[in-house]
Design a protein around this motif. Sequence first.
Motif, PDB file in Angstrom:
ATOM      1  N   PRO A   1       0.686  -1.217  -0.084  1.00  0.00           N
ATOM      2  CA  PRO A   1      -0.323  -0.186   0.333  1.00  0.00           C
ATOM      3  C   PRO A   1       0.890   1.455   0.030  1.00  0.00           C
ATOM      4  CG  PRO A   1      -0.734  -1.587   1.471  1.00  0.00           C
ATOM      5  CD  PRO A   1       0.378  -2.121   0.829  1.00  0.00           C
ATOM      6  N   LEU A   2       2.181   1.459   0.717  1.00  0.00           N
ATOM      7  CA  LEU A   2       2.825   2.396   0.810  1.00  0.00           C
ATOM      8  C   LEU A   2       3.555   2.654  -0.608  1.00  0.00           C
ATOM      9  CD1 LEU A   2       4.107   4.666   2.204  1.00  0.00           C
ATOM     10  CD2 LEU A   2       5.696   3.369   3.033  1.00  0.00           C
ATOM     11  N   ILE A   3       3.873   1.574  -1.165  1.00  0.00           N
ATOM     12  CA  ILE A   3       4.356   1.679  -2.515  1.00  0.00           C
ATOM     13  C   ILE A   3       3.547   2.305  -3.339  1.00  0.00           C
ATOM     14  CG2 ILE A   3       5.454   0.403  -4.421  1.00  0.00           C
ATOM     15  CD1 ILE A   3       6.643  -1.621  -2.458  1.00  0.00           C
ATOM     16  N   GLU A   4       2.456   1.702  -3.658  1.00  0.00           N
ATOM     17  CA  GLU A   4       1.520   2.217  -4.551  1.00  0.00           C
ATOM     18  C   GLU A   4       0.935   3.635  -4.082  1.00  0.00           C
ATOM     19  OE1 GLU A   4      -1.715  -0.358  -3.845  1.00  0.00           O
ATOM     20  OE2 GLU A   4      -0.985  -2.093  -5.180  1.00  0.00           O
TER      21      GLU A   4
ATOM     22  N   GLN B   1       1.554   9.513  -5.806  1.00  0.00           N
ATOM     23  CA  GLN B   1       1.896  10.961  -5.569  1.00  0.00           C
ATOM     24  C   GLN B   1       3.048  11.537  -6.302  1.00  0.00           C
ATOM     25  OE1 GLN B   1       2.152  11.537  -1.476  1.00  0.00           O
ATOM     26  NE2 GLN B   1       0.228  10.530  -1.106  1.00  0.00           N
ATOM     27  N   SER B   2       4.085  10.681  -6.623  1.00  0.00           N
ATOM     28  CA  SER B   2       5.510  11.027  -7.349  1.00  0.00           C
ATOM     29  C   SER B   2       5.263  10.666  -8.800  1.00  0.00           C
ATOM     30  CB  SER B   2       6.497  10.069  -6.812  1.00  0.00           C
ATOM     31  OG  SER B   2       6.371   8.815  -7.088  1.00  0.00           O
ATOM     32  N   ASN B   3       4.333   9.918  -9.284  1.00  0.00           N
ATOM     33  CA  ASN B   3       4.491   9.537 -10.623  1.00  0.00           C
ATOM     34  C   ASN B   3       5.620   8.820 -11.210  1.00  0.00           C
ATOM     35  OD1 ASN B   3       1.899  11.028 -11.521  1.00  0.00           O
ATOM     36  ND2 ASN B   3       3.172  12.940 -11.539  1.00  0.00           N
ATOM     37  N   LEU B   4       6.045   7.981 -10.089  1.00  0.00           N
ATOM     38  CA  LEU B   4       7.261   7.115 -10.376  1.00  0.00           C
ATOM     39  C   LEU B   4       6.560   5.683 -10.218  1.00  0.00           C
ATOM     40  CD1 LEU B   4      10.001   8.611  -8.034  1.00  0.00           C
ATOM     41  CD2 LEU B   4       9.708   8.594 -10.462  1.00  0.00           C
TER      42      LEU B   4
ATOM     43  N   PRO C   1       6.091   1.575  -9.291  1.00  0.00           N
ATOM     44  CA  PRO C   1       6.473   0.884  -8.112  1.00  0.00           C
ATOM     45  C   PRO C   1       7.916   0.338  -7.963  1.00  0.00           C
ATOM     46  CG  PRO C   1       4.171   0.164  -8.736  1.00  0.00           C
ATOM     47  CD  PRO C   1       4.699   1.114  -9.919  1.00  0.00           C
ATOM     48  N   SER C   2       8.403  -0.059  -9.194  1.00  0.00           N
ATOM     49  CA  SER C   2       9.808  -0.388  -9.299  1.00  0.00           C
ATOM     50  C   SER C   2      11.022   0.503  -9.031  1.00  0.00           C
ATOM     51  CB  SER C   2      10.215  -1.228 -10.692  1.00  0.00           C
ATOM     52  OG  SER C   2       9.720  -0.330 -11.438  1.00  0.00           O
ATOM     53  N   GLU C   3      10.588   1.983  -9.551  1.00  0.00           N
ATOM     54  CA  GLU C   3      11.463   3.120  -9.203  1.00  0.00           C
ATOM     55  C   GLU C   3      11.333   3.356  -7.608  1.00  0.00           C
ATOM     56  OE1 GLU C   3      11.265   5.679 -13.226  1.00  0.00           O
ATOM     57  OE2 GLU C   3       8.972   5.564 -12.245  1.00  0.00           O
ATOM     58  N   ILE C   4      10.319   3.226  -7.018  1.00  0.00           N
ATOM     59  CA  ILE C   4       9.934   3.391  -5.609  1.00  0.00           C
ATOM     60  C   ILE C   4      11.083   2.525  -4.989  1.00  0.00           C
ATOM     61  CG2 ILE C   4       8.472   3.485  -3.724  1.00  0.00           C
ATOM     62  CD1 ILE C   4       7.954   5.726  -5.473  1.00  0.00           C
ATOM     63  N   GLU C   5      10.862   1.148  -5.479  1.00  0.00           N
ATOM     64  CA  GLU C   5      11.697   0.358  -4.651  1.00  0.00           C
ATOM     65  C   GLU C   5      13.292   0.610  -5.074  1.00  0.00           C
ATOM     66  OE1 GLU C   5      11.021  -2.409  -2.961  1.00  0.00           O
ATOM     67  OE2 GLU C   5       9.093  -3.227  -3.498  1.00  0.00           O
ATOM     68  N   ARG C   6      13.551   1.223  -6.058  1.00  0.00           N
ATOM     69  CA  ARG C   6      15.014   1.327  -6.233  1.00  0.00           C
ATOM     70  C   ARG C   6      15.518   2.489  -5.545  1.00  0.00           C
ATOM     71  NH1 ARG C   6      14.029   0.160 -11.693  1.00  0.00           N
ATOM     72  NH2 ARG C   6      13.444   2.359 -12.415  1.00  0.00           N
ATOM     73  N   TRP C   7      14.557   3.794  -5.299  1.00  0.00           N
ATOM     74  CA  TRP C   7      14.795   4.646  -4.276  1.00  0.00           C
ATOM     75  C   TRP C   7      14.746   4.071  -2.947  1.00  0.00           C
ATOM     76  CZ3 TRP C   7      14.007   9.982  -3.374  1.00  0.00           C
ATOM     77  CH2 TRP C   7      14.203  10.661  -4.498  1.00  0.00           C
ATOM     78  N   TYR C   8      14.198   3.093  -2.619  1.00  0.00           N
ATOM     79  CA  TYR C   8      14.264   2.680  -1.174  1.00  0.00           C
ATOM     80  C   TYR C   8      15.424   1.831  -0.946  1.00  0.00           C
ATOM     81  CZ  TYR C   8      13.321  -0.115   2.982  1.00  0.00           C
ATOM     82  OH  TYR C   8      13.031  -0.370   4.391  1.00  0.00           O
ATOM     83  N   GLN C   9      16.077   1.029  -2.216  1.00  0.00           N
ATOM     84  CA  GLN C   9      17.360   0.309  -1.891  1.00  0.00           C
ATOM     85  C   GLN C   9      18.592   1.341  -1.633  1.00  0.00           C
ATOM     86  OE1 GLN C   9      17.511  -2.932  -1.464  1.00  0.00           O
ATOM     87  NE2 GLN C   9      15.263  -2.976  -1.573  1.00  0.00           N
ATOM     88  N   GLN C  10      18.298   2.466  -2.646  1.00  0.00           N
ATOM     89  CA  GLN C  10      19.117   3.568  -2.387  1.00  0.00           C
ATOM     90  C   GLN C  10      19.414   4.022  -1.062  1.00  0.00           C
ATOM     91  OE1 GLN C  10      21.817   3.880  -4.884  1.00  0.00           O
ATOM     92  NE2 GLN C  10      22.873   5.428  -3.548  1.00  0.00           N
TER      93      GLN C  10
END
Length: 204
Positions: free
Chosen positions: A18-21, A26-29, A31-40
């Motif tokens: 739910p947080l990823i979605e 909100q960011s127009n990114l 889900p996979s990009e959100i995951e990459r942000w999180y990994q970084q």
Amino acid sequence: MMIWNLFRTLTPQKLTLPLIENLSLQSNLSPSEIERWYQQFIYCYTYGYVSFNEFVVHIKQLCIYHGNRRSQLSKRFLWQLFSRLDMDRDQKLNFEEFFRFNILINQGNRNEKLIFILTFFKHDENIYFTQEKLIEFFINIFYLLNLSKFVEYLPEKIQKILSSINIDVEQKQISWNEFTLCILNHSNLFESLITIKSKENHIL
């Protein structure tokens, strides 16, 4: 058992779907990009959160990256900003809090940024500034949020707003709530802070 529990507390929590979605919308990114942000984020902040000292370093690097070397960010200002972003009041920034702030800087439009500024002290009821300190605060946060092109006439605009709401700046300090509520309730005052004034004195 106690040692095992200690190591478990140092393990960053995984992102929930739910947080990823939500962050994706909100960011127009994606889900996979959100995951990459999180990994970084986890790579840079191993425990899964940003401390105040780490936040200070991040902001200084951000200012250098965006060429905002003119901004003078005091430790008090940075603590106020950190506290504003720390929505759960645990004195650290989790991924969601950190991510939203960086998206605001990089993707937010000028209206969203100004609303963020005007609601900066929304949890504090008795905040007062001298005119000089009020202008200094606005200039610093405008630079930080990449609103530097609106800074040149900012002191003049703030002075006009103060005059329009009949605040005698020579005799008393300025109530933040009174000042910002007036701007939020009057679209012309709101727009005046985020428009560019040309040399011919036209508003662009």
